[in-house]
Write an enzyme that holds these catalytic residues in place. Sequence first.
Site: not given
Ligand code: PLP
Length: 397
Positions: A62, A115, A187, A212
Site C-alpha cells: 500500500r 470525463y 488530463d 486507455k
Molecule cells: C477513462 C478516463 C478517466 C478515468 O480513468 P479510469 O482508469 O477509468 O478510472 C479519466 N479521464 C479520461 C479522459 C478517461 O478517458
Amino acid sequence: MSTTDGLSSTTIAVHAGDGIAERMVTRAKTMPIFESSVFVYDDLDSVDDFLSGNPDNYMYTRLGNPNQRALEELAVGLEGGSDAFCATSGMAALHAAITSLCSSGDRIVASRDLYGGSVSLLKKELERFGLVVVFCDMTDPENASRHIVPGTKLVLAEITSNPLLRVCPVDLIAEAAHKAGALFLLDNTFMSPMLFKGLEWGADAVLHSTTKYINGHSDAMAGILTASKEWVASARRVIANAGGSLSPFDAWLTLRGAKTLGLRMKAHSENGLRVASFLEAHPQVTRVYYPGLESHDQHALAKRLFTKGFGGMLSFDIRGGLEGAKKFVKALRNIAFAPSLAGVSTTISHPAKTSHRGHSPSELAELGIGQETIRLSVGIEEVSDIESDLDQALRAI
Ligand SMILES: *Cc1c(COP(=O)(O)O)cnc(C)c1O
C-alpha cells in the site's frame, strides 16, 4: 538465507521458494511481478532507511512496490516531470491529486466537458466536503480566464474532450491559471505522452488513465499523475491513508503494454486520420469530429499542439437519428460496441446512451451531443478492414 532443511511438511509448505530471490546470481532482464504485500528486512536499521525515504527500500505494498515504482519511472521519463505516483485507476489518481492539494472552501475551475467520472467525483463527492467547483468552456481562453479568478486553487481540463474532440489551448489555460495563482492539472489520457507532453506546455500536473492508451490492451486498470515532488509526496500520503494503491500485477501489465506505446500511437494516428477522412466523404455521415481534419473548427490549434499525429479518437454524426444509430451498431461485424476506448482493437460507443446518459436533453444539446452521435476509438488493425466494416454497417441504416 532461508532454508527448509529439517522442517516439517507444514512448515515447508509455508516457506518453500522463499530464498530463491536472495540466492540468485543473475538478475531478471525484464521486470518480474512482485506479488508481495510485504517485504523482508535484514535488521532494524533497514526500517530507518525505509522511513528516511530510500526509494529502493520497500515495506508494504500500500505504501509502495517495485512494479508501481517502475510505472512511475516510465511516467516521469515520458512526461519529463519531477515525480509521479500511480493508483488503482484514473479516478483514484485524480481523487488523490485533488484531495492532496485542496481543502474545504478552495475553488476549482473545471472544463464543462470533462470525463463523466471526473464530473461525478467533483459534484457528487468533493463538493460535499466544501470544495467550490465552477465549470466553464475551456476551449475559449478568454472565457476561461473570467472564471479563473485570483484565489482559484486548481484548474482542471482535458487535452481533447470526450466525445467531440474539442481541443484545450493548454499553454493559454496554463497562463491564465498561473496569473491567478492556481495550479493547472491536465488530463492527457486521449493523446498519450507520445503525442503530447503537457508539462512542456505549462501544465503543473499531467494525469493519465493508463487503462486507455498507455496500457492499450484493455486488460488492466490504473491511473498515474506526474507533477512536482511536493504534490506527488502529498498525493502518496493520501493513497497511503485512504487506500487506492495499484496492484503489482496491473502495474506490471501496464508497463508491459507501454513498451509498444510509440508504435501504437503512430498506428492509431495514421488509421485515425484515414478513417476520419473516409467517414467525412461517406453519404450516410453528416459530420465528423477529428482534430486532424481541416473541417475541425480548432484544426489550427490542433496542428500547433499535436505535431506527431492526432491520435485515434473521433466522433461522427450519422443520418437517421437514434433509429439509425441502433441499426448501425447492430450491423457492425468486427467493431465492438464497448464503452471504453484506446485499446488495440477498434470500438464504438454511443455517448448519449452510455458516458453521457445522466445528461438532460438540454445539457446534451448544449454540449453538442446528439442521439445520432457515434464515438469511434480507432484501433491498430489494417485500416481497410476498419473502413469496410464501417461502410457495410452505414449502408444498413
Ligand atoms: C477513462 C478516463 C478517466 C478515468 O480513468 P479510469 O482508469 O477509468 O478510472 C479519466 N479521464 C479520461 C479522459 C478517461 O478517458
